[in-house]
Structures are given as C-alpha cells and as structure tokens.
Design a protein around this motif. Structure first.
Motif, mmCIF file in Angstrom:
data_model
loop_
_atom_site.group_PDB
_atom_site.id
_atom_site.type_symbol
_atom_site.label_atom_id
_atom_site.label_comp_id
_atom_site.label_asym_id
_atom_site.label_seq_id
_atom_site.Cartn_x
_atom_site.Cartn_y
_atom_site.Cartn_z
ATOM 1 N N LYS A 1 72.025 90.299 80.802
ATOM 2 C CA LYS A 1 72.651 89.137 81.424
ATOM 3 C C LYS A 1 73.745 89.603 82.394
ATOM 4 O O LYS A 1 74.509 90.513 82.084
ATOM 5 N N PRO A 2 73.850 88.962 83.566
ATOM 6 C CA PRO A 2 74.877 89.362 84.536
ATOM 7 C C PRO A 2 76.229 88.727 84.224
ATOM 8 O O PRO A 2 76.843 88.075 85.084
ATOM 9 N N ASN A 3 76.671 88.925 82.976
ATOM 10 C CA ASN A 3 77.948 88.334 82.599
ATOM 11 C C ASN A 3 79.082 89.347 82.774
ATOM 12 O O ASN A 3 78.860 90.527 83.050
ATOM 13 N N GLU A 4 80.310 88.888 82.612
ATOM 14 C CA GLU A 4 81.469 89.754 82.859
ATOM 15 C C GLU A 4 81.481 90.980 81.961
ATOM 16 O O GLU A 4 81.797 92.088 82.403
ATOM 17 N N THR A 5 81.117 90.808 80.705
ATOM 18 C CA THR A 5 81.129 91.934 79.766
ATOM 19 C C THR A 5 80.198 93.046 80.211
ATOM 20 O O THR A 5 80.579 94.217 80.244
ATOM 21 N N ASN A 6 78.968 92.693 80.583
ATOM 22 C CA ASN A 6 77.987 93.700 80.979
ATOM 23 C C ASN A 6 78.328 94.344 82.311
ATOM 24 O O ASN A 6 78.145 95.552 82.499
ATOM 25 N N LEU A 7 78.807 93.541 83.251
ATOM 26 C CA LEU A 7 79.157 94.083 84.570
ATOM 27 C C LEU A 7 80.374 94.994 84.466
ATOM 28 O O LEU A 7 80.426 96.058 85.087
ATOM 29 N N ARG A 8 81.349 94.597 83.677
ATOM 30 C CA ARG A 8 82.542 95.419 83.459
ATOM 31 C C ARG A 8 82.157 96.762 82.826
ATOM 32 O O ARG A 8 82.639 97.817 83.231
ATOM 33 N N LYS A 9 81.283 96.697 81.821
ATOM 34 C CA LYS A 9 80.849 97.913 81.141
ATOM 35 C C LYS A 9 80.161 98.869 82.104
ATOM 36 O O LYS A 9 80.421 100.081 82.093
ATOM 37 N N THR B 1 77.976 87.863 93.287
ATOM 38 C CA THR B 1 76.968 87.072 93.984
ATOM 39 C C THR B 1 75.874 86.683 92.990
ATOM 40 O O THR B 1 75.722 87.296 91.937
ATOM 41 N N GLU B 2 75.134 85.663 93.331
ATOM 42 C CA GLU B 2 73.985 85.292 92.513
ATOM 43 C C GLU B 2 72.982 86.448 92.529
ATOM 44 O O GLU B 2 72.763 87.089 93.557
ATOM 45 N N SER B 3 72.397 86.716 91.379
ATOM 46 C CA SER B 3 71.440 87.820 91.275
ATOM 47 C C SER B 3 70.249 87.577 92.186
ATOM 48 O O SER B 3 69.652 86.496 92.162
ATOM 49 N N GLU C 1 69.496 92.486 91.668
ATOM 50 C CA GLU C 1 70.734 93.100 92.154
ATOM 51 C C GLU C 1 71.812 92.051 92.320
ATOM 52 O O GLU C 1 71.531 90.893 92.615
ATOM 53 N N THR C 2 73.045 92.459 92.107
ATOM 54 C CA THR C 2 74.187 91.593 92.336
ATOM 55 C C THR C 2 75.330 92.423 92.900
ATOM 56 O O THR C 2 75.427 93.625 92.626
ATOM 57 N N THR C 3 76.167 91.795 93.702
ATOM 58 C CA THR C 3 77.357 92.463 94.242
ATOM 59 C C THR C 3 78.584 91.891 93.556
ATOM 60 O O THR C 3 78.769 90.663 93.528
ATOM 61 N N VAL C 4 79.400 92.779 93.006
ATOM 62 C CA VAL C 4 80.549 92.362 92.210
ATOM 63 C C VAL C 4 81.840 92.688 92.963
ATOM 64 O O VAL C 4 81.985 93.769 93.530
ATOM 65 N N THR C 5 82.754 91.749 92.975
ATOM 66 C CA THR C 5 84.105 91.988 93.483
ATOM 67 C C THR C 5 85.029 92.143 92.274
ATOM 68 O O THR C 5 85.027 91.285 91.379
ATOM 69 N N TYR C 6 85.765 93.251 92.243
ATOM 70 C CA TYR C 6 86.612 93.530 91.089
ATOM 71 C C TYR C 6 87.912 94.190 91.537
ATOM 72 O O TYR C 6 88.058 94.628 92.687
ATOM 73 N N THR C 7 88.870 94.252 90.647
ATOM 74 C CA THR C 7 90.084 95.040 90.869
ATOM 75 C C THR C 7 90.146 96.122 89.800
ATOM 76 O O THR C 7 89.549 95.978 88.720
ATOM 77 N N TYR C 8 90.837 97.201 90.105
ATOM 78 C CA TYR C 8 90.939 98.284 89.134
ATOM 79 C C TYR C 8 92.395 98.594 88.816
ATOM 80 O O TYR C 8 93.320 98.191 89.526
ATOM 81 N N LYS C 9 92.574 99.342 87.740
ATOM 82 C CA LYS C 9 93.888 99.818 87.341
ATOM 83 C C LYS C 9 93.745 101.248 86.835
ATOM 84 O O LYS C 9 92.623 101.725 86.600
ATOM 85 N N ILE C 10 94.856 101.947 86.728
ATOM 86 C CA ILE C 10 94.867 103.303 86.179
ATOM 87 C C ILE C 10 95.843 103.292 85.001
ATOM 88 O O ILE C 10 97.039 103.584 85.155
ATOM 89 N N THR D 1 84.495 95.919 96.263
ATOM 90 C CA THR D 1 83.142 95.434 95.965
ATOM 91 C C THR D 1 82.232 96.595 95.601
ATOM 92 O O THR D 1 82.421 97.730 96.068
ATOM 93 N N ILE D 2 81.225 96.269 94.791
ATOM 94 C CA ILE D 2 80.279 97.286 94.345
ATOM 95 C C ILE D 2 78.959 96.604 94.012
ATOM 96 O O ILE D 2 78.945 95.458 93.543
ATOM 97 N N ALA D 3 77.846 97.266 94.288
ATOM 98 C CA ALA D 3 76.521 96.701 94.027
ATOM 99 C C ALA D 3 75.957 97.261 92.722
ATOM 100 O O ALA D 3 76.049 98.465 92.473
ATOM 101 N N LEU D 4 75.371 96.392 91.929
ATOM 102 C CA LEU D 4 74.739 96.786 90.673
ATOM 103 C C LEU D 4 73.312 96.273 90.645
ATOM 104 O O LEU D 4 72.985 95.258 91.265
ATOM 105 N N HIS D 5 72.453 96.992 89.909
ATOM 106 C CA HIS D 5 71.081 96.518 89.740
ATOM 107 C C HIS D 5 70.690 96.590 88.270
ATOM 108 O O HIS D 5 71.303 97.326 87.481
#
Length: 210
Positions: free
Chosen positions: A23-31, A145-147, A155-164, A195-199
């Motif tokens: 599923k393209p949910n936040e948990t899976n995309l974050r992982k 984006t919608e898959s 495929e989906t493109t995710v916009t995220y922020t990162y931290k260290i 942004t980053i692309a995932l499949h």
C-alpha cells in the motif's frame, strides 16, 4: 468446520499482511526512503586520497584543497599527524627523469575519535576515504502523487523533508564547514521539501535506482 474457519482466517491475515506492504501509505513510503538514504552518504564528506595521507611542507599553509580540509579535521580531533619524510606523488616527480627525493611531510592518520565516523564514502571519482557526521532520515511525508500503474509497474513521487538526528558536534564547527561547504548546505536543506520517485516491487515499495 472449526478447522476450516481457522485456516480461512489465517489465510486472510497472511494475505492482508502481504498486501499491506504494497500500500502507498506513509508508513511504507517512509520505510522505503529511510532504507535508501543511508546508502547515499549525503551526510558524509570525502577526502581526496587514502590514509595515511601525506601533505608536503610546501602546502602546509594552503587555505584551500586537501591540506586545508585535513587541517580542519585535525583541529576537530578526527585525524592526527606526525612529521616525517616521504617521496610525494606529484606532477613534478612524475615528469622527472632522475631519482625522486624524499621531502618533509605531515603524515595524517585517523585518530581514535575519528574511527567512529570514518569509512568509505562517495567521492568525485567513486569510493573514497571520508567521514560521516550523521544519517539522514525522513522527518515528514509532505505529500505524494497518485500511483501511476502500467501493467505490473506502479510508481509514485513523494515529497518529504529530512532530518539528521545523530548530527556529530564536529560538523557544526565553523572551520570544518568552511573546509567542507557541503556540510552547511546539507544542514541548511534539512526541513525543506525534497522529492523522490518510488516504485512497487513484489516485496513492497522501493526508491527508483536503489
């Protein structure tokens, strides 16, 4: 009858578990992104050479280049040096037809403190010796984006922020950031959109190219 009920229930749970990773949910995309980021060494700085690293006396006062980088790392406690003599690999020596003379050098080695951060990182010409000052992890998933699905490929493109979260204290030092400007850029960009692309694969979501 009860045995069949248990088997069906177990099958449904197993099927649901297998599908949940897709599923393209936040948990899976974050992982997926968190698994990818450490492989990129974006919170690392390379040194253009291998340790032990010799800096000839003529370059000791250089304000830029590897001499300046090593001097900053030495003040931060990540490397240490001793004075010795060695034949330095240089263009002049390469063109010389006579015997190459040893000259006075500072020989830098990784200190016991530096060993915690030292390793092979991405350099301009491939793998290089370097130091990592932390690890990027996902802070927030801003949106996606919608898959898009074509046959078996999604495929989906995710916009995220990162931290260290494990930022090393030495990376905050002004002279270290001056010698390695990329550190300041990486820290400045933390919290800003990327942004980053995932499949989708049989095992779940993964970053393109990983």
């Amino acid at each position: 009858m009860r045995q069949w009920t248990v088997l069906i229930a177990s099958s449904l749970i197993l099927f649901s578990g297998c599908n949940s990773a897709k599923k393209p949910n936040e948990t899976n995309l974050r992982k997926a992104i968190d698994q990818y980021l450490p492989t990129q060494n974006w919170a690392c700085v390379p040194v253009d050479g291998q340790f032990p690293f010799d800096v000839p006396a003529a370059n000791w006062n250089d304000k830029s280049g590897e001499a300046a980088k090593l001097a900053a790392l030495e003040r931060a406690g990540l490397v240490q040096f001793s004075n010795t003599t060695a034949v330095v690999q240089s263009m002049a020596n390469a063109l010389s037809l006579g015997p190459h003379k040893a000259e006075l050098v500072k020989r830098y080695t990784v200190s016991s403190k530096g060993q915690k951060y030292f390793g092979k990182v991405r350099g301009t010409l491939g793998q290089a010796d370097g130091f990592c000052y932390g690890h990027e992890t996902v802070d927030t998933i801003v949106n996606r984006t919608e898959s898009e699905t074509q046959g078996d490929y999604s495929e989906t493109t995710v916009t995220y922020t990162y931290k260290i979260p494990d930022l090393a204290a030495w990376a905050k030092l002004p002279d270290v950031q001056q010698a390695f400007p990329l550190i300041g850029t990486t820290l400045e960009m933390a919290g800003k959109n990327r942004t980053i692309a995932l499949h989708l694969t049989n095992k779940g979501w993964t970053v393109n190219g990983s």
